[in-house]
Write a protein that holds these residues in place. Structure first.
Motif, PDB file in Angstrom:
ATOM      1  N   PHE A   4      -2.208   9.089  10.771  1.00 50.97           N
ATOM      2  CA  PHE A   4      -3.053   8.143  10.034  1.00 50.97           C
ATOM      3  C   PHE A   4      -2.998   8.364   8.525  1.00 50.97           C
ATOM      4  O   PHE A   4      -2.973   9.503   8.067  1.00 50.97           O
ATOM      5  CB  PHE A   4      -4.496   8.259  10.530  1.00 50.97           C
ATOM      6  CG  PHE A   4      -4.562   8.063  12.018  1.00 50.97           C
ATOM      7  CD1 PHE A   4      -4.555   6.797  12.559  1.00 50.97           C
ATOM      8  CD2 PHE A   4      -4.555   9.153  12.871  1.00 50.97           C
ATOM      9  CE1 PHE A   4      -4.547   6.604  13.925  1.00 50.97           C
ATOM     10  CE2 PHE A   4      -4.558   8.971  14.240  1.00 50.97           C
ATOM     11  CZ  PHE A   4      -4.555   7.696  14.776  1.00 50.97           C
ATOM     12  N   SER A  23       9.889   0.210   9.347  1.00 51.41           N
ATOM     13  CA  SER A  23       8.462   0.285   9.026  1.00 51.41           C
ATOM     14  C   SER A  23       7.690   0.812  10.238  1.00 51.41           C
ATOM     15  O   SER A  23       7.200   0.041  11.056  1.00 51.41           O
ATOM     16  CB  SER A  23       7.945  -1.088   8.599  1.00 51.41           C
ATOM     17  OG  SER A  23       6.691  -0.954   7.999  1.00 51.41           O
ATOM     18  N   THR A  44       0.832  -1.216   0.000  1.00 55.66           N
ATOM     19  CA  THR A  44       0.000   0.000   0.000  1.00 55.66           C
ATOM     20  C   THR A  44       0.860   1.257   0.000  1.00 55.66           C
ATOM     21  O   THR A  44       0.646   2.163  -0.811  1.00 55.66           O
ATOM     22  CB  THR A  44      -0.907  -0.006   1.260  1.00 55.66           C
ATOM     23  OG1 THR A  44      -1.606  -1.237   1.298  1.00 55.66           O
ATOM     24  CG2 THR A  44      -1.890   1.143   1.258  1.00 55.66           C
TER      25      THR A  44
END
Ligand SMILES: NC(=O)c1ccc[n+]([C@@H]2O[C@H](COP(=O)([O-])OP(=O)(O)OC[C@H]3O[C@@H](n4cnc5c(N)ncnc54)[C@H](OP(=O)(O)O)[C@@H]3O)[C@@H](O)[C@H]2O)c1
Length: 292
Positions: free
Chosen positions: A140, A93, A15
């Protein structure tokens, strides 16, 4: 520290991986993808794919991991191989809330593998001055609004779940903004060495998003008001029954519950030369690309 040119990306087909590779290539980096032996996905065009650790890291200046959340505890072999190969910068990550200061106990437990990995990088860079790292907190992904009930909005059924007042400000960033932030970090290796940086695409609230959604998708949105504690309780039940993604409920609640959301460190946008996103423009672009 010399300039970074060659970058290995773990999770290049994912993604965040796809926009990340694009941003790195646009910034002039040469990108190699390190992919699992049995990976079902193909990385974006123009990327050399390597499946063996040593081959993927030899001659590389930086390693950026955008490995999936559930595999963040599996990054140690890449890190160790990168250190052995003399890689100068590692970006683990992270890419969510600030795991250095996460206040919410449920999320803290969920983020243990990320927290421990940054501790490990700090320790390793302390032992080895040629190794540096940068952690990135972007709060987010704004793009999550397109999926399921991201931020409490179900685009398919036009149902909004508003937590507490709906006026709690929280930070969001589009995937392309986050990708540009990584490219900016690697373009300024001296300024960004051994730091945990917070970037912010834009600051919004559930009520602001609802108003934009009403205008952009038609006014007939149904809303339900829920107290954050109640919302989490229901989410925990669903989680126990395996009917919701582990992070969804806590993240939505964490972003929208009164007093929970704002990052505790000032954004590094200025340091990285990143301009803030405009909430309405970014949301309109996401809606245009959504399939619902
Ligand atoms: N801030 C937010 O709102 C938010 C939202 C989602 C994710 N994130 C964070 O962003 C980072 C990247 O997440 P993402 O959603 O972009 O990841 P993703 O698309 O789910 O996966 C990225 C890649 O991880 C690799 N991978 C390695 N082991 C895997 C395994 N066991 N199962 C599945 N994939 C595996 C795969 O690459 P290969 O097939 O090439 O091996 C995959 O393409 C993570 O740190 C995540 O926690 C943040």
């Amino acid at each position: 520290m010399s300039a970074i040119k060659n970058v290995t990306v773990v999770g290049a087909s994912g993604t965040l991986g796809v926009p990340l590779v694009k941003a790195l290539q646009e910034s002039g980096f040469h990108v190699t993808a390190l992919s699992r032996a049995g990976s079902p996905s193909s990385p974006p065009p123009g990327v050399e794919v390597k499946k063996a650790l040593k081959a993927a890291l030899t001659g590389q200046d930086a390693l950026v991991s955008v490995i999936t959340t559930t595999a963040t505890g599996e990054q140690y072999p890449f890190i160790d191989a990168a250190i052995a190969a003399g890689v100068k910068r590692i970006v683990p990550s992270e890419f969510g809330i600030n795991t250095r200061t996460v206040p919410h106990p449920g999320l803290r437990a969920m983020l243990q593998s990320k927290i421990k990995l940054v501790d490990y990088l700090q320790e390793k860079s302390g032992e080895n001055p040629d190794l540096t790292w940068t952690g990135i907190c972007n709060s987010f992904f704004f793009d999550s609004i397109k999926r399921g009930s991201g931020f409490g909005f179900d685009l398919k059924t036009k149902k909004a779940t508003i937590i507490d007042s709906g006026d709690e400000p929280f930070d969001v960033a589009t995937l392309s903004f986050v990708a540009k932030a990584v490219a900016a970090v690697l373009s300024a290796p001296e300024k960004t060495a051994n730091q945990y940086l917070t970037v912010s695409g834009t600051v919004t609230t559930q009520n602001e998003l609802l108003a934009i959604l009403r205008e952009e998708t038609g006014g007939d949105w149904k809303t339900e008001k829920v107290a954050a504690d109640k919302y989490e309780e229901t989410g925990n039940d669903k989680m126990a029954r395996g009917t919701t993604r582990p992070s969804g409920t806590s993240c939505t609640s964490c972003s929208s519950a009164t007093g929970r959301a704002r990052p505790s460190r000032p954004p590094a946008n200025e340091l990285l030369g990143l301009e803030r996103e405009d909430t309405r423009t970014a949301l309109k672009a996401l809606l245009a690309g959504a399939s619902f």
